[in-house]
Design a protein around this motif. Sequence first.
Motif, PDB file in Angstrom:
ATOM      1  N   ILE A 113      29.051  40.269  42.313  1.00 35.91           N
ATOM      2  CA  ILE A 113      29.415  38.927  42.764  1.00 35.91           C
ATOM      3  C   ILE A 113      28.552  37.836  42.128  1.00 35.91           C
ATOM      4  N   ALA A 133      29.707  37.391  38.506  1.00 32.37           N
ATOM      5  CA  ALA A 133      31.037  36.781  38.466  1.00 32.37           C
ATOM      6  C   ALA A 133      30.953  35.300  38.823  1.00 32.37           C
ATOM      7  N   LEU A 162      32.873  32.366  46.094  1.00 32.82           N
ATOM      8  CA  LEU A 162      33.793  33.490  45.870  1.00 32.82           C
ATOM      9  C   LEU A 162      34.219  34.114  47.190  1.00 32.82           C
ATOM     10  N   GLU A 173      38.017  34.125  48.775  1.00 31.87           N
ATOM     11  CA  GLU A 173      38.618  35.377  49.243  1.00 31.87           C
ATOM     12  C   GLU A 173      39.088  35.231  50.690  1.00 31.87           C
ATOM     13  N   LEU A 224      41.693  34.136  46.411  1.00 37.25           N
ATOM     14  CA  LEU A 224      41.227  35.213  45.546  1.00 37.25           C
ATOM     15  C   LEU A 224      41.503  36.524  46.257  1.00 37.25           C
ATOM     16  N   PRO A 261      38.393  41.856  46.184  1.00 42.92           N
ATOM     17  CA  PRO A 261      38.007  42.621  45.002  1.00 42.92           C
ATOM     18  C   PRO A 261      37.843  44.098  45.329  1.00 42.92           C
ATOM     19  N   ARG A 276      31.081  44.102  46.252  1.00 44.71           N
ATOM     20  CA  ARG A 276      32.256  43.585  45.556  1.00 44.71           C
ATOM     21  C   ARG A 276      32.080  43.729  44.049  1.00 44.71           C
ATOM     22  N   TYR A 313      34.029  42.405  40.462  1.00 44.96           N
ATOM     23  CA  TYR A 313      35.013  41.497  39.888  1.00 44.96           C
ATOM     24  C   TYR A 313      35.204  41.811  38.418  1.00 44.96           C
ATOM     25  N   ASP A 373      39.493  38.027  37.531  1.00 47.03           N
ATOM     26  CA  ASP A 373      39.033  37.315  38.730  1.00 47.03           C
ATOM     27  C   ASP A 373      38.261  36.053  38.351  1.00 47.03           C
TER      28      ASP A 373
END
Length: 116
Positions: free
Chosen positions: A3, A6, A17, A21, A26, A29, A37, A39, A43
């Motif tokens: 995470i 990403a 993020l 989600e 999003l 993941p 998580r 990605y 993503d």
Amino acid sequence: MRIGDAAAAAGTTPRALRFYEQRGLLPPPTRTHTGQRVYDVHDVRRVRVIRDLLALGLTVEDLRGCADRLDQIGTTPCPSNPREGVAARRLETLTAEIERLTSLRNSLAERMELTR
């Protein structure tokens, strides 16, 4: 990628993020066997689109209405007829707000002139 990586690649934060989600912008993941998580570049690209659209004045709620098309639409959240899409409705809202603020500004300027 995890995470933090990403988020950095998308120019945002891990918290953002998770928020995207939670709000349905999003998709959830994939996760490692320890629950972290993971990605991919797809993503990250989607998060960049979300951020670009938010920077253009759309809201999270606007984007929720077309979340299923965010991968297809790039930076213009519209259905096949752009005059009926989320962006068109948001543009109308922004235009009305600009007109309201312009009127307010003009009224204030007139009052200031009267007090001179």
